[in-house]
Write a protein that holds these residues in place. Sequence first.
Motif, PDB file in Angstrom:
ATOM      1  N   LEU A   1       0.822  -1.201   0.000  1.00 38.34           N
ATOM      2  CA  LEU A   1       0.000   0.000   0.000  1.00 38.34           C
ATOM      3  C   LEU A   1       0.861   1.258   0.000  1.00 38.34           C
TER       4      LEU A   1
ATOM      5  N   GLY B   1      -9.950  -5.204  -3.953  1.00 42.19           N
ATOM      6  CA  GLY B   1     -11.258  -5.521  -4.506  1.00 42.19           C
ATOM      7  C   GLY B   1     -11.213  -6.620  -5.547  1.00 42.19           C
ATOM      8  N   GLY B   2     -10.064  -7.297  -5.648  1.00 42.37           N
ATOM      9  CA  GLY B   2      -9.918  -8.369  -6.633  1.00 42.37           C
ATOM     10  C   GLY B   2     -10.248  -9.736  -6.047  1.00 42.37           C
ATOM     11  N   ASP B   3     -10.020 -10.771  -6.857  1.00 41.34           N
ATOM     12  CA  ASP B   3     -10.320 -12.142  -6.419  1.00 41.34           C
ATOM     13  C   ASP B   3      -9.531 -12.539  -5.171  1.00 41.34           C
ATOM     14  N   ALA B   4      -8.269 -12.131  -5.137  1.00 43.24           N
ATOM     15  CA  ALA B   4      -7.443 -12.528  -3.990  1.00 43.24           C
ATOM     16  C   ALA B   4      -7.993 -11.927  -2.694  1.00 43.24           C
TER      17      ALA B   4
ATOM     18  N   ALA C   1     -11.294 -13.800  -1.925  1.00 41.67           N
ATOM     19  CA  ALA C   1     -11.049 -15.189  -1.503  1.00 41.67           C
ATOM     20  C   ALA C   1     -10.510 -15.189  -0.070  1.00 41.67           C
TER      21      ALA C   1
ATOM     22  N   HIS D   1     -12.129  -1.120  -0.293  1.00 41.68           N
ATOM     23  CA  HIS D   1     -11.733  -1.051  -1.701  1.00 41.68           C
ATOM     24  C   HIS D   1     -11.726   0.390  -2.172  1.00 41.68           C
ATOM     25  N   ARG D   2     -10.817   0.690  -3.082  1.00 43.17           N
ATOM     26  CA  ARG D   2     -10.631   2.094  -3.491  1.00 43.17           C
ATOM     27  C   ARG D   2     -11.688   2.615  -4.464  1.00 43.17           C
ATOM     28  N   ARG D   3     -12.455   1.696  -5.053  1.00 36.20           N
ATOM     29  CA  ARG D   3     -13.494   2.146  -6.001  1.00 36.20           C
ATOM     30  C   ARG D   3     -14.882   1.780  -5.477  1.00 36.20           C
TER      31      ARG D   3
ATOM     32  N   ARG E   1     -13.665  -5.581  -8.304  1.00 39.09           N
ATOM     33  CA  ARG E   1     -13.138  -6.193  -9.516  1.00 39.09           C
ATOM     34  C   ARG E   1     -13.375  -7.718  -9.506  1.00 39.09           C
TER      35      ARG E   1
ATOM     36  N   TYR F   1      -4.311  -7.109   0.004  1.00 41.17           N
ATOM     37  CA  TYR F   1      -4.411  -7.921  -1.221  1.00 41.17           C
ATOM     38  C   TYR F   1      -4.670  -7.014  -2.408  1.00 41.17           C
ATOM     39  N   ILE F   2      -3.649  -6.286  -2.798  1.00 43.26           N
ATOM     40  CA  ILE F   2      -3.845  -5.353  -3.920  1.00 43.26           C
ATOM     41  C   ILE F   2      -2.997  -5.785  -5.123  1.00 43.26           C
ATOM     42  N   GLY F   3      -2.836  -7.082  -5.265  1.00 42.07           N
ATOM     43  CA  GLY F   3      -2.083  -7.621  -6.393  1.00 42.07           C
ATOM     44  C   GLY F   3      -0.655  -7.967  -6.002  1.00 42.07           C
TER      45      GLY F   3
ATOM     46  N   GLN G   1       1.183 -12.230 -17.080  1.00 39.03           N
ATOM     47  CA  GLN G   1       1.383 -11.507 -15.816  1.00 39.03           C
ATOM     48  C   GLN G   1       2.848 -11.483 -15.373  1.00 39.03           C
TER      49      GLN G   1
HETATM   50  P1  NAP Z   1      -6.041  -8.023  -9.068  1.00 37.81           P
HETATM   51  O1  NAP Z   1      -7.091  -8.785  -9.769  1.00 37.81           O
HETATM   52  O2  NAP Z   1      -5.078  -7.208  -9.869  1.00 37.81           O
HETATM   53  O3  NAP Z   1      -6.784  -7.050  -8.019  1.00 37.81           O
HETATM   54  C1  NAP Z   1      -6.071  -6.137  -7.261  1.00 37.81           C
HETATM   55  C2  NAP Z   1      -7.065  -5.277  -6.523  1.00 37.81           C
HETATM   56  O4  NAP Z   1      -6.342  -4.374  -5.698  1.00 37.81           O
HETATM   57  C3  NAP Z   1      -7.941  -4.439  -7.454  1.00 37.81           C
HETATM   58  O5  NAP Z   1      -9.258  -4.413  -6.987  1.00 37.81           O
HETATM   59  C4  NAP Z   1      -7.289  -3.067  -7.385  1.00 37.81           C
HETATM   60  O6  NAP Z   1      -8.216  -2.017  -7.495  1.00 37.81           O
HETATM   61  C5  NAP Z   1      -6.724  -3.043  -5.991  1.00 37.81           C
HETATM   62  N1  NAP Z   1      -5.548  -2.208  -5.920  1.00 37.81           N
HETATM   63  C6  NAP Z   1      -4.459  -2.220  -6.735  1.00 37.81           C
HETATM   64  N2  NAP Z   1      -3.566  -1.317  -6.318  1.00 37.81           N
HETATM   65  C7  NAP Z   1      -4.108  -0.709  -5.238  1.00 37.81           C
HETATM   66  C8  NAP Z   1      -3.662   0.321  -4.363  1.00 37.81           C
HETATM   67  N3  NAP Z   1      -2.479   0.904  -4.515  1.00 37.81           N
HETATM   68  N4  NAP Z   1      -4.470   0.672  -3.328  1.00 37.81           N
HETATM   69  C9  NAP Z   1      -5.664   0.082  -3.153  1.00 37.81           C
HETATM   70  N5  NAP Z   1      -6.145  -0.893  -3.949  1.00 37.81           N
HETATM   71  C10 NAP Z   1      -5.364  -1.287  -4.973  1.00 37.81           C
HETATM   72  O7  NAP Z   1      -5.109  -8.935  -8.148  1.00 37.81           O
HETATM   73  P2  NAP Z   1      -5.477 -10.254  -7.288  1.00 37.81           P
HETATM   74  O8  NAP Z   1      -6.755 -10.092  -6.597  1.00 37.81           O
HETATM   75  O9  NAP Z   1      -4.238 -10.526  -6.500  1.00 37.81           O
HETATM   76  O10 NAP Z   1      -5.638 -11.388  -8.391  1.00 37.81           O
HETATM   77  C11 NAP Z   1      -4.556 -11.675  -9.278  1.00 37.81           C
HETATM   78  C12 NAP Z   1      -4.971 -12.807 -10.239  1.00 37.81           C
HETATM   79  O11 NAP Z   1      -5.130 -14.010  -9.495  1.00 37.81           O
HETATM   80  C13 NAP Z   1      -6.313 -12.540 -10.895  1.00 37.81           C
HETATM   81  O12 NAP Z   1      -6.251 -13.034 -12.197  1.00 37.81           O
HETATM   82  C14 NAP Z   1      -7.289 -13.331 -10.078  1.00 37.81           C
HETATM   83  O13 NAP Z   1      -8.415 -13.763 -10.821  1.00 37.81           O
HETATM   84  C15 NAP Z   1      -6.447 -14.523  -9.646  1.00 37.81           C
HETATM   85  N6  NAP Z   1      -6.930 -15.039  -8.368  1.00 37.81           N
HETATM   86  C16 NAP Z   1      -8.053 -15.807  -8.327  1.00 37.81           C
HETATM   87  C17 NAP Z   1      -8.541 -16.284  -7.122  1.00 37.81           C
HETATM   88  C18 NAP Z   1      -9.788 -17.109  -7.058  1.00 37.81           C
HETATM   89  O14 NAP Z   1     -10.162 -17.547  -5.978  1.00 37.81           O
HETATM   90  N7  NAP Z   1     -10.414 -17.354  -8.157  1.00 37.81           N
HETATM   91  C19 NAP Z   1      -7.912 -15.964  -5.942  1.00 37.81           C
HETATM   92  C20 NAP Z   1      -6.789 -15.182  -5.991  1.00 37.81           C
HETATM   93  C21 NAP Z   1      -6.310 -14.706  -7.206  1.00 37.81           C
HETATM   94  P3  NAP Z   1      -8.942  -1.664  -8.875  1.00 37.81           P
HETATM   95  O15 NAP Z   1     -10.004  -2.704  -9.040  1.00 37.81           O
HETATM   96  O16 NAP Z   1      -9.463  -0.298  -8.632  1.00 37.81           O
HETATM   97  O17 NAP Z   1      -7.889  -1.712  -9.921  1.00 37.81           O
END
Ligand code: NAP
Length: 305
Positions: free
Chosen positions: A116, A150-153, A156, A172-174, A178, A234-236, A253
């Motif tokens: 963050l 706000g993503g899947d991670a 989950a 979540h920031r929005r 996602r 969990y922001i990626g 990725q």
């Molecule tokens: P992600 O999909 O890239 O989501 C990251 C989230 O963090 C987004 O909602 C993003 O907001 C937010 N974010 C990014 N930078 C930020 C910041 N500086 N401050 C606040 N919020 C921030 O990453 P992920 O959730 O780690 O997933 C990565 C990949 O793994 C994806 O393809 C996902 O489908 C997969 N995955 C799947 C599962 C499952 O159970 N199916 C579980 C884990 C991961 P914005 O939306 O505004 O961009």
Amino acid sequence: MIDIAIVGGGPAAYTAAIFAGRAGLNAVVYESELMAAKIVSISQIENYPGFPNGISGEELSDNLHKQAEKFGVDTVYNEVKKVGLDGIYKKILIDSGETIKAKTVILAIGEMAQKLNCSGENKFLGKGVSYCAICDGTFFKGRDVAVIGGGDAALASALYLCHLVKKLYLVHRRNSLRATKILQDKLKQCEMTELVLNHEVKEIQGKKFVNGILLQNKETKTVKRIDVDGVFVYIGSKPNTEIVHELVKVDEQGYIITNEKMETSCPGIYAAGDVRKKDLRQLVTAAADGAIASFQARQYIEMHY
Ligand code: NAP
């Protein structure tokens, strides 16, 4: 000239080292602080086989270092800047300016959770701030936590945590998440979860441990505090593949593509652990990758040198 240059600092790297050392190969681990940071930051590991009472990341890491050393594998604490080729040999440029020649390379360079970069995040790492709900979630049983993202991670992890904690804030920031609809629908079933949308974390606060976070509304700019004992970020995340840019094939990725022998697209270069394109990134799968990579590197050396 060394047989295997192992780049990394976690269980994939050190399992590769242990296997290489026991096989009588001349292997060296090149470890930087960054590479070892992930395992060391896990306060308690409860799903690594053989430790019924759990083990801290620091202790497991310590044990792995000792075990590799016992089999004659040295660790060089220096960051690897670049991995390249020199004919059939591999060359590794390290931070000190030295270039090392090796017959094979195992890349166990991991991935980094995105940070963050707010005040308090580093200070409370392992003291309420976590990047792994599965590793640290049980410490927050019956307590209040926030999951950021706000993503899947994020979702989950929130789903995993919501059965343990008293109250969970998903920040979540929005205004819209996602994450996939199925995860969003499941989260709606968790009564103890409250969505805090359109807010950014400004500060993680606490004394010895985390006791709250400051959130700013992105539209009104008003700041509010919520009391929490834990913050799961969990922001990626992103793989640490800059040092092998254009040398090995990666997915969209940036994760290194290997086959089941841990072979990358470049002969004699193997990848193991979280930096690989794979489904389950856990300590136990990283260790297994390291063992396979080491075994395959040995076969490669016997065939080619
Ligand atoms: P992600 O999909 O890239 O989501 C990251 C989230 O963090 C987004 O909602 C993003 O907001 C937010 N974010 C990014 N930078 C930020 C910041 N500086 N401050 C606040 N919020 C921030 O990453 P992920 O959730 O780690 O997933 C990565 C990949 O793994 C994806 O393809 C996902 O489908 C997969 N995955 C799947 C599962 C499952 O159970 N199916 C579980 C884990 C991961 P914005 O939306 O505004 O961009």
